[in-house]
Design a protein around this motif. Sequence first.
Motif, mmCIF file in Angstrom:
data_model
loop_
_atom_site.group_PDB
_atom_site.id
_atom_site.type_symbol
_atom_site.label_atom_id
_atom_site.label_comp_id
_atom_site.label_asym_id
_atom_site.label_seq_id
_atom_site.Cartn_x
_atom_site.Cartn_y
_atom_site.Cartn_z
ATOM 1 N N PRO A 4 64.924 18.431 57.299
ATOM 2 C CA PRO A 4 64.651 18.966 55.959
ATOM 3 C C PRO A 4 65.554 18.416 54.861
ATOM 4 O O PRO A 4 65.266 18.624 53.688
ATOM 5 C CB PRO A 4 64.846 20.470 56.127
ATOM 6 C CG PRO A 4 65.779 20.596 57.273
ATOM 7 C CD PRO A 4 65.478 19.448 58.179
ATOM 8 N N ALA A 5 66.598 17.693 55.218
ATOM 9 C CA ALA A 5 67.477 17.105 54.202
ATOM 10 C C ALA A 5 67.180 15.626 53.986
ATOM 11 O O ALA A 5 67.123 15.155 52.856
ATOM 12 C CB ALA A 5 68.946 17.292 54.593
ATOM 13 N N SER A 6 66.967 14.890 55.077
ATOM 14 C CA SER A 6 66.768 13.437 54.978
ATOM 15 C C SER A 6 65.303 13.025 55.079
ATOM 16 O O SER A 6 64.968 11.879 54.764
ATOM 17 C CB SER A 6 67.541 12.746 56.104
ATOM 18 O OG SER A 6 66.976 13.063 57.366
ATOM 19 N N ILE A 29 66.178 21.817 66.585
ATOM 20 C CA ILE A 29 66.115 20.361 66.607
ATOM 21 C C ILE A 29 66.916 19.810 65.432
ATOM 22 O O ILE A 29 67.659 18.854 65.567
ATOM 23 C CB ILE A 29 64.651 19.876 66.521
ATOM 24 C CG1 ILE A 29 63.883 20.303 67.768
ATOM 25 C CG2 ILE A 29 64.588 18.372 66.348
ATOM 26 C CD1 ILE A 29 62.394 20.061 67.674
ATOM 27 N N CYS A 30 66.740 20.417 64.273
ATOM 28 C CA CYS A 30 67.445 20.002 63.059
ATOM 29 C C CYS A 30 68.544 21.025 62.773
ATOM 30 O O CYS A 30 68.277 22.218 62.777
ATOM 31 C CB CYS A 30 66.485 19.948 61.876
ATOM 32 S SG CYS A 30 65.068 18.868 62.134
ATOM 33 N N ASN A 31 69.730 20.567 62.560
ATOM 34 C CA ASN A 31 70.845 21.467 62.266
ATOM 35 C C ASN A 31 71.329 21.216 60.849
ATOM 36 O O ASN A 31 72.366 20.600 60.633
ATOM 37 C CB ASN A 31 71.979 21.255 63.271
ATOM 38 C CG ASN A 31 71.577 21.670 64.665
ATOM 39 O OD1 ASN A 31 71.085 22.764 64.851
ATOM 40 N ND2 ASN A 31 71.767 20.797 65.623
ATOM 41 N N ASP A 74 62.101 25.405 64.351
ATOM 42 C CA ASP A 74 63.289 24.843 65.004
ATOM 43 C C ASP A 74 64.252 24.199 64.009
ATOM 44 O O ASP A 74 64.863 23.172 64.300
ATOM 45 C CB ASP A 74 62.889 23.831 66.090
ATOM 46 C CG ASP A 74 62.123 24.472 67.230
ATOM 47 O OD1 ASP A 74 62.396 25.644 67.539
ATOM 48 O OD2 ASP A 74 61.257 23.806 67.823
ATOM 49 N N GLY A 75 64.361 24.778 62.817
ATOM 50 C CA GLY A 75 65.277 24.265 61.810
ATOM 51 C C GLY A 75 64.770 23.045 61.073
ATOM 52 O O GLY A 75 65.515 22.411 60.329
ATOM 53 N N MET A 103 61.827 13.548 63.388
ATOM 54 C CA MET A 103 62.654 14.040 64.483
ATOM 55 C C MET A 103 61.874 14.189 65.787
ATOM 56 O O MET A 103 62.390 14.691 66.756
ATOM 57 C CB MET A 103 63.267 15.400 64.105
ATOM 58 C CG MET A 103 64.113 15.374 62.853
ATOM 59 S SD MET A 103 65.501 14.240 62.951
ATOM 60 C CE MET A 103 66.527 15.075 64.124
ATOM 61 N N GLY A 104 60.648 13.750 65.784
ATOM 62 C CA GLY A 104 59.849 13.830 67.002
ATOM 63 C C GLY A 104 58.714 14.824 66.876
ATOM 64 O O GLY A 104 58.454 15.370 65.815
ATOM 65 N N SER A 105 58.070 15.039 68.014
ATOM 66 C CA SER A 105 56.877 15.875 68.056
ATOM 67 C C SER A 105 56.953 16.789 69.258
ATOM 68 O O SER A 105 57.648 16.486 70.215
ATOM 69 C CB SER A 105 55.648 14.975 68.153
ATOM 70 O OG SER A 105 54.491 15.713 68.364
#
Length: 85
Positions: free
Chosen positions: A75-77, A22-24, A54-55, A81-83
């Motif tokens: 994890p950066a901002s 989900i997070c890249n 999922d990142g 990102m949802g559930s």
Amino acid sequence: MRLPLLAALLTAAALPAFAEDICNVDKADWRPVEELKSELVDKGWSISNVKEEDGCYEVYGKDADGQRVEIFFDPASFEEMGSDD
């Protein structure tokens, strides 16, 4: 009858290839999880657990309204990102 079974098996085998985080975010750019926890607690959340999934950071706990949550955060901002609920 065997063709549908074969098609189902091939589709199931291909699913992991389609899975994507989900997070890249490059791991070097991740902010410390303690910063995320602190920000959420300051907003009135209670945190029971945070894990990497999922990142993303996946936060388990209760939001400021006392509602149970399982939410992914970049994890950066620290953007929500949802559930997966």
